[in-house]
Design a protein around this motif. Structure first.
Motif, PDB file in Angstrom:
ATOM      1  N   UNK A  42      -2.201   5.893  -5.726  1.00  0.00           N
ATOM      2  CA  UNK A  42      -2.195   4.435  -5.910  1.00  0.00           C
ATOM      3  C   UNK A  42      -1.494   3.746  -4.743  1.00  0.00           C
ATOM      4  N   UNK A  43      -0.401   4.335  -4.260  1.00  0.00           N
ATOM      5  CA  UNK A  43       0.325   3.735  -3.136  1.00  0.00           C
ATOM      6  C   UNK A  43      -0.501   3.803  -1.848  1.00  0.00           C
ATOM      7  N   UNK A  44      -1.208   4.896  -1.636  1.00  0.00           N
ATOM      8  CA  UNK A  44      -2.049   4.994  -0.447  1.00  0.00           C
ATOM      9  C   UNK A  44      -3.093   3.882  -0.427  1.00  0.00           C
ATOM     10  N   UNK A  45      -3.593   3.531  -1.612  1.00  0.00           N
ATOM     11  CA  UNK A  45      -4.597   2.470  -1.705  1.00  0.00           C
ATOM     12  C   UNK A  45      -3.966   1.088  -1.643  1.00  0.00           C
ATOM     13  N   UNK A  46      -3.002   0.827  -2.519  1.00  0.00           N
ATOM     14  CA  UNK A  46      -2.493  -0.536  -2.690  1.00  0.00           C
ATOM     15  C   UNK A  46      -1.465  -0.928  -1.635  1.00  0.00           C
ATOM     16  N   UNK A  47      -0.652   0.031  -1.192  1.00  0.00           N
ATOM     17  CA  UNK A  47       0.357  -0.265  -0.173  1.00  0.00           C
ATOM     18  C   UNK A  47      -0.235  -0.080   1.228  1.00  0.00           C
ATOM     19  N   UNK A  48      -0.820   1.079   1.465  1.00  0.00           N
ATOM     20  CA  UNK A  48      -1.205   1.457   2.822  1.00  0.00           C
ATOM     21  C   UNK A  48      -2.645   1.122   3.182  1.00  0.00           C
ATOM     22  N   UNK A  49      -3.437   0.667   2.219  1.00  0.00           N
ATOM     23  CA  UNK A  49      -4.738   0.104   2.553  1.00  0.00           C
ATOM     24  C   UNK A  49      -5.903   1.054   2.632  1.00  0.00           C
ATOM     25  N   UNK A  50      -5.747   2.290   2.174  1.00  0.00           N
ATOM     26  CA  UNK A  50      -6.856   3.240   2.201  1.00  0.00           C
ATOM     27  C   UNK A  50      -7.736   3.058   0.958  1.00  0.00           C
ATOM     28  N   UNK A  51      -9.028   3.277   1.106  1.00  0.00           N
ATOM     29  CA  UNK A  51      -9.931   3.244  -0.039  1.00  0.00           C
ATOM     30  C   UNK A  51      -9.731   4.518  -0.852  1.00  0.00           C
ATOM     31  N   UNK A  52      -9.303   4.341  -2.085  1.00  0.00           N
ATOM     32  CA  UNK A  52      -8.924   5.484  -2.920  1.00  0.00           C
ATOM     33  C   UNK A  52     -10.101   6.412  -3.207  1.00  0.00           C
ATOM     34  N   UNK A 145      11.986  -8.450   2.607  1.00  0.00           N
ATOM     35  CA  UNK A 145      12.240  -9.587   3.493  1.00  0.00           C
ATOM     36  C   UNK A 145      12.642  -9.151   4.909  1.00  0.00           C
ATOM     37  N   UNK A 146      12.760  -7.848   5.120  1.00  0.00           N
ATOM     38  CA  UNK A 146      13.185  -7.333   6.427  1.00  0.00           C
ATOM     39  C   UNK A 146      11.959  -6.985   7.283  1.00  0.00           C
ATOM     40  N   UNK A 147      11.825  -7.654   8.412  1.00  0.00           N
ATOM     41  CA  UNK A 147      10.676  -7.396   9.296  1.00  0.00           C
ATOM     42  C   UNK A 147      10.619  -5.940   9.736  1.00  0.00           C
ATOM     43  N   UNK A 148      11.787  -5.347   9.990  1.00  0.00           N
ATOM     44  CA  UNK A 148      11.814  -3.965  10.442  1.00  0.00           C
ATOM     45  C   UNK A 148      11.241  -3.009   9.415  1.00  0.00           C
ATOM     46  N   UNK A 149      11.501  -3.253   8.137  1.00  0.00           N
ATOM     47  CA  UNK A 149      10.965  -2.396   7.078  1.00  0.00           C
ATOM     48  C   UNK A 149       9.454  -2.547   6.962  1.00  0.00           C
ATOM     49  N   UNK A 150       8.969  -3.767   7.103  1.00  0.00           N
ATOM     50  CA  UNK A 150       7.525  -4.005   7.050  1.00  0.00           C
ATOM     51  C   UNK A 150       6.837  -3.330   8.233  1.00  0.00           C
ATOM     52  N   UNK A 151       7.429  -3.432   9.404  1.00  0.00           N
ATOM     53  CA  UNK A 151       6.864  -2.795  10.595  1.00  0.00           C
ATOM     54  C   UNK A 151       6.833  -1.278  10.454  1.00  0.00           C
ATOM     55  N   UNK A 152       7.861  -0.714   9.825  1.00  0.00           N
ATOM     56  CA  UNK A 152       7.908   0.729   9.624  1.00  0.00           C
ATOM     57  C   UNK A 152       6.787   1.188   8.699  1.00  0.00           C
ATOM     58  N   UNK A 153       6.558   0.461   7.612  1.00  0.00           N
ATOM     59  CA  UNK A 153       5.463   0.798   6.702  1.00  0.00           C
ATOM     60  C   UNK A 153       4.105   0.673   7.399  1.00  0.00           C
ATOM     61  N   UNK A 154       3.986  -0.314   8.263  1.00  0.00           N
ATOM     62  CA  UNK A 154       2.714  -0.575   8.932  1.00  0.00           C
ATOM     63  C   UNK A 154       2.261   0.614   9.782  1.00  0.00           C
ATOM     64  N   UNK A 155       3.201   1.410  10.264  1.00  0.00           N
ATOM     65  CA  UNK A 155       2.841   2.573  11.084  1.00  0.00           C
ATOM     66  C   UNK A 155       1.880   3.496  10.367  1.00  0.00           C
ATOM     67  N   UNK A 156       2.021   3.580   9.028  1.00  0.00           N
ATOM     68  CA  UNK A 156       1.186   4.508   8.267  1.00  0.00           C
ATOM     69  C   UNK A 156       0.028   3.805   7.565  1.00  0.00           C
ATOM     70  N   UNK A 157      -0.071   2.499   7.688  1.00  0.00           N
ATOM     71  CA  UNK A 157      -1.189   1.769   7.079  1.00  0.00           C
ATOM     72  C   UNK A 157      -2.502   2.111   7.789  1.00  0.00           C
ATOM     73  N   UNK A 158      -3.595   1.976   7.047  1.00  0.00           N
ATOM     74  CA  UNK A 158      -4.907   2.202   7.655  1.00  0.00           C
ATOM     75  C   UNK A 158      -5.113   1.282   8.848  1.00  0.00           C
ATOM     76  N   UNK A 159      -4.727   0.014   8.707  1.00  0.00           N
ATOM     77  CA  UNK A 159      -4.910  -0.943   9.799  1.00  0.00           C
ATOM     78  C   UNK A 159      -4.106  -0.547  11.034  1.00  0.00           C
ATOM     79  N   UNK A 160      -2.905  -0.021  10.826  1.00  0.00           N
ATOM     80  CA  UNK A 160      -2.099   0.454  11.943  1.00  0.00           C
ATOM     81  C   UNK A 160      -2.694   1.694  12.570  1.00  0.00           C
ATOM     82  N   UNK A 161      -3.234   2.571  11.723  1.00  0.00           N
ATOM     83  CA  UNK A 161      -3.846   3.797  12.225  1.00  0.00           C
ATOM     84  C   UNK A 161      -5.029   3.487  13.132  1.00  0.00           C
TER      85      UNK A 161
END
Length: 269
Positions: A42-52, A145-161
Motif C-alpha cells: 500500500x505504501x509503495x502505491x500511495x506514498x511512492x507512486x507505483x501502480x500496485x 512540514x520538513x522539506x528535507x524529509x520530503x526530498x528524502x522520500x522523493x528519492x524512492x518515488x516512481x517520479x524520482x526514479x
C-alpha cells in the motif's frame, strides 16, 4: 537534493500523515511479515507512486527461490524488496540474499524494509558482489512540514526514479565520501597545488610532491580511508576520470590542428 514537484510533495505530505498511525498501530500489535508486506505494498502505491497492480510484483521468483516484492517500470526490473515483520530490527545481513538475487538479475538496487524503517542499497558488481547503504528512512520519524524529509522520500518515488534522482544522489554521496576525498588528495594535480602553496609560505624550503604525498599517507589521512575495497574503487574511479580527460584533451587538440591545417587550403580555393 532534488526539487520535488508540487503534486508529488502534496501526495507525500498527505500520506506521511496517513501511514504514520497505521505503522504505529501495526507495531503495537506486532503484526507478522505477511501483514507487513500488505502495508508495504500500500505504501509503495500511495506514498511512492507505483501502480500496485502493474509495477509491484509479489513473490518475485529467481532461480527457484523468491524475493518478497519487486518493482518494475516499463516492464524493466527496477529493484528487489525484502520485507521483514515490523517488529524486527533491520540488519545488513537481512539484505544479503536479496543482493545475490539482484546481482543474478542485473538489478542495481535493493530495498529492505519493515514498513517503518526503509533502507535502500546500491549493488556493486564486483568480486565478490557487494552492496552499499545509500538511503535510510524512519517513516514514523518523518516531519511532513520538513522539506528535507520530503526530498528524502522523493528519492524512492516512481517520479524520482524516472528522473534518475536516486542515482544522482548516490553519485554525490560517493564524490563526497572520505574514500574519494582521500584518493583525490593524492592526485598529482592536488599535490602540485599543495606544493605551490607550501613554497609560497616557505620559499627557502625545497619540497617535492612525493614528500607531500608521504606526509598525507603516513600522518594526515586515516589508514581506514586509504585501505580496503572502497578506497581502491575510489582510486580507480579517479584514474578513469583522469584518463578520459586526457583523451578528450588530445581529441580537441587534434581537431584544432586539423582545422588549422585546412585553413590555407580553403583560402587557396
Amino acid at each position: 537534493m532534488p526539487n520535488v514537484p508540487k503534486r508529488v510533495a502534496d501526495r507525500l505530505v498527505a500520506n506521511i500523515k496517513r501511514f504514520q498511525p497505521v505503522l504505529a498501530e501495526a507495531r503495537k500489535r506486532d503484526v507478522g511479515e505477511a501483514d507487513t508486506v500488505t502495508i508495504v505494498k500500500d505504501m509503495l502505491a500511495d506514498v511512492f507512486g507505483y501502480d500496485k497492480y502493474t509495477e509491484v510484483t509479489s513473490e518475485y521468483a529467481i532461480r527457484g527461490t523468491y524475493c518478497d516484492l519487486a518493482t518494475r517500470i516499463d516492464n524493466a526490473l527496477q529493484a528487489l524488496i525484502e520485507v521483514k515483520a515490523i517488529g524486527l530490527e533491520l540488519k545488513d545481513a537481512h539484505v544479503k540474499q536479496a543482493v545475490d538475487y539482484a546481482a543474478n538479475q542485473g538489478a542495481d538496487w535493493v530495498l529492505l524494509t519493515n514498513g517503518q524503517h526503509w533502507r535502500v542499497y546500491r549493488v556493486t558488481f564486483a568480486k565478490p558482489i557487494d552492496f552499499e547503504l545509500v538511503v535510510e528512512i524512519d517513516f514514523c520519524a518523518l516531519n511532513p512540514r520538513a522539506d528535507g524529509d520530503i526530498e528524502l522520500l522523493y528519492l524512492w518515488c516512481k517520479e524520482g526514479w524516472v528522473r534518475s534522482v536516486l542515482g544522482e544522489y548516490h553519485n554525490q554521496r560517493q564524490a563526497l565520501s572520505r574514500f574519494f576525498v582521500g584518493a583525490m588528495l593524492q592526485t598529482d594535480v592536488v599535490l602540485d597545488v599543495i606544493r605551490r602553496e607550501l613554497r609560497r609560505v616557505s620559499p627557502d624550503v625545497k619540497i617535492d610532491s612525493e614528500q607531500i604525498r608521504r606526509v598525507l599517507v603516513d600522518e594526515v589521512i586515516k589508514r581506514e580511508v586509504l585501505d580496503g575495497d572502497k578506497a581502491e574503487e575510489a582510486r580507480r574511479k579517479i584514474a578513469r576520470s583522469a584518463a578520459r580527460a586526457l583523451r578528450e584533451d588530445a581529441r580537441r587538440r587534434a581537431e584544432t590542428r586539423g582545422a588549422a591545417a585546412a585553413e590555407p587550403e580553403t583560402a587557396a580555393d
